[in-house]
Design a protein around this motif. Sequence first.
Motif, PDB file in Angstrom:
ATOM      1  N   LYS A  75       0.773  -1.274  -0.142  1.00 34.10           N
ATOM      2  CA  LYS A  75      -0.106   0.068  -0.045  1.00 34.10           C
ATOM      3  C   LYS A  75       0.837   1.413   0.077  1.00 34.10           C
ATOM      4  O   LYS A  75       0.655   2.145  -0.682  1.00 34.10           O
ATOM      5  CB  LYS A  75      -0.825  -0.122   1.242  1.00 34.10           C
ATOM      6  CG  LYS A  75      -1.902   0.996   1.257  1.00 34.10           C
ATOM      7  CD  LYS A  75      -3.055   0.704   2.078  1.00 34.10           C
ATOM      8  CE  LYS A  75      -4.220   1.838   1.910  1.00 34.10           C
ATOM      9  NZ  LYS A  75      -5.401   1.647   2.764  1.00 34.10           N
ATOM     10  N   THR A  76       2.065   1.225   0.597  1.00 30.50           N
ATOM     11  CA  THR A  76       2.952   2.425   0.751  1.00 30.50           C
ATOM     12  C   THR A  76       3.489   2.574  -0.497  1.00 30.50           C
ATOM     13  O   THR A  76       3.971   3.891  -0.924  1.00 30.50           O
ATOM     14  CB  THR A  76       3.860   2.223   1.859  1.00 30.50           C
ATOM     15  OG1 THR A  76       4.768   1.309   1.703  1.00 30.50           O
ATOM     16  CG2 THR A  76       3.223   2.229   3.171  1.00 30.50           C
ATOM     17  N   LEU A  77       3.852   1.544  -1.334  1.00 31.97           N
ATOM     18  CA  LEU A  77       4.533   1.529  -2.238  1.00 31.97           C
ATOM     19  C   LEU A  77       3.900   1.816  -3.701  1.00 31.97           C
ATOM     20  O   LEU A  77       4.287   2.355  -4.734  1.00 31.97           O
ATOM     21  CB  LEU A  77       5.270   0.339  -2.970  1.00 31.97           C
ATOM     22  CG  LEU A  77       6.525   0.076  -1.890  1.00 31.97           C
ATOM     23  CD1 LEU A  77       6.896  -1.441  -2.024  1.00 31.97           C
ATOM     24  CD2 LEU A  77       7.745   0.762  -2.066  1.00 31.97           C
ATOM     25  N   HIS A  78       2.556   1.638  -3.470  1.00 39.41           N
ATOM     26  CA  HIS A  78       1.582   1.710  -4.654  1.00 39.41           C
ATOM     27  C   HIS A  78       1.332   3.244  -5.122  1.00 39.41           C
ATOM     28  O   HIS A  78       1.059   3.899  -4.002  1.00 39.41           O
ATOM     29  CB  HIS A  78       0.226   1.033  -4.280  1.00 39.41           C
ATOM     30  CG  HIS A  78      -0.636   0.482  -5.363  1.00 39.41           C
ATOM     31  ND1 HIS A  78      -1.080   1.191  -6.538  1.00 39.41           N
ATOM     32  CD2 HIS A  78      -0.868  -0.850  -5.974  1.00 39.41           C
ATOM     33  CE1 HIS A  78      -1.382   0.400  -7.521  1.00 39.41           C
ATOM     34  NE2 HIS A  78      -1.345  -0.868  -6.988  1.00 39.41           N
ATOM     35  N   SER A  79       0.972   3.530  -6.132  1.00 40.89           N
ATOM     36  CA  SER A  79       0.769   4.827  -6.832  1.00 40.89           C
ATOM     37  C   SER A  79      -0.817   5.470  -6.711  1.00 40.89           C
ATOM     38  O   SER A  79      -1.165   6.453  -6.490  1.00 40.89           O
ATOM     39  CB  SER A  79       1.238   5.296  -8.165  1.00 40.89           C
ATOM     40  OG  SER A  79       0.382   4.469  -8.995  1.00 40.89           O
ATOM     41  N   TYR A  80      -1.443   4.299  -6.354  1.00 44.73           N
ATOM     42  CA  TYR A  80      -3.063   4.622  -6.334  1.00 44.73           C
ATOM     43  C   TYR A  80      -3.533   5.052  -4.837  1.00 44.73           C
ATOM     44  O   TYR A  80      -2.923   4.574  -4.087  1.00 44.73           O
ATOM     45  CB  TYR A  80      -4.003   3.404  -6.644  1.00 44.73           C
ATOM     46  CG  TYR A  80      -3.849   2.886  -8.081  1.00 44.73           C
ATOM     47  CD1 TYR A  80      -3.215   3.583  -9.239  1.00 44.73           C
ATOM     48  CD2 TYR A  80      -4.752   1.519  -8.497  1.00 44.73           C
ATOM     49  CE1 TYR A  80      -3.287   2.910 -10.342  1.00 44.73           C
ATOM     50  CE2 TYR A  80      -4.856   1.107  -9.549  1.00 44.73           C
ATOM     51  CZ  TYR A  80      -3.992   1.686 -10.754  1.00 44.73           C
ATOM     52  OH  TYR A  80      -4.323   1.252 -12.081  1.00 44.73           O
ATOM     53  N   ASP A  81      -4.429   6.131  -4.886  1.00 48.72           N
ATOM     54  CA  ASP A  81      -5.071   6.519  -3.510  1.00 48.72           C
ATOM     55  C   ASP A  81      -5.618   5.413  -2.817  1.00 48.72           C
ATOM     56  O   ASP A  81      -5.474   5.148  -1.710  1.00 48.72           O
ATOM     57  CB  ASP A  81      -6.173   7.562  -3.937  1.00 48.72           C
ATOM     58  CG  ASP A  81      -5.546   8.925  -4.539  1.00 48.72           C
ATOM     59  OD1 ASP A  81      -4.054   9.152  -4.454  1.00 48.72           O
ATOM     60  OD2 ASP A  81      -6.064   9.411  -5.153  1.00 48.72           O
ATOM     61  N   GLN A  82      -6.388   4.571  -3.502  1.00 56.09           N
ATOM     62  CA  GLN A  82      -6.904   3.218  -2.768  1.00 56.09           C
ATOM     63  C   GLN A  82      -6.657   2.410  -3.578  1.00 56.09           C
ATOM     64  O   GLN A  82      -7.735   1.626  -4.408  1.00 56.09           O
ATOM     65  CB  GLN A  82      -8.570   3.684  -2.612  1.00 56.09           C
ATOM     66  CG  GLN A  82      -9.056   2.887  -1.782  1.00 56.09           C
ATOM     67  CD  GLN A  82     -10.539   3.269  -1.435  1.00 56.09           C
ATOM     68  OE1 GLN A  82     -10.753   4.295  -1.615  1.00 56.09           O
ATOM     69  NE2 GLN A  82     -11.250   2.271  -1.044  1.00 56.09           N
ATOM     70  N   PRO A  83      -5.377   1.542  -3.614  1.00 52.94           N
ATOM     71  CA  PRO A  83      -5.491   0.392  -4.579  1.00 52.94           C
ATOM     72  C   PRO A  83      -6.314  -0.827  -4.023  1.00 52.94           C
ATOM     73  O   PRO A  83      -6.679  -0.865  -2.917  1.00 52.94           O
ATOM     74  CB  PRO A  83      -3.863   0.055  -4.082  1.00 52.94           C
ATOM     75  CG  PRO A  83      -3.561   0.804  -2.870  1.00 52.94           C
ATOM     76  CD  PRO A  83      -4.513   1.750  -2.905  1.00 52.94           C
TER      77      PRO A  83
END
Length: 107
Positions: A75-83
């Motif tokens: 979740k911290t690495l992901h670029s989406y606001d809400q992956p």
Amino acid sequence: MTDCPVLIYTLFGSGEEARQVVKTLIEEKLIACANQFAASSSQYMWKGEFCEEREYPVLLKTTKMARQAAMERLKTLHSYDQPAILCWTAELSDPDYAKWLSQQIAR
């Protein structure tokens, strides 16, 4: 000791982002490996609007003991606001594969 395999499914906005995140999670020993699938078409509602985007699905493989840390780091690495981060246990797994998977993540 062999830990129970766990599968984590997510989607990325680019194949390059998917590769970089997977590489980081493997290097940090939070996952043993991953399968990156071909781009797919995703449809969803976001902030009241219909969206249709090209996304890159990935299946991450980890263990029951490492799943929470893997999901939090993802979740911290992901670029989406809400992956979309979906997780399930693979209790019926080949024992030899489960052992290999556990060894990859063992600290």
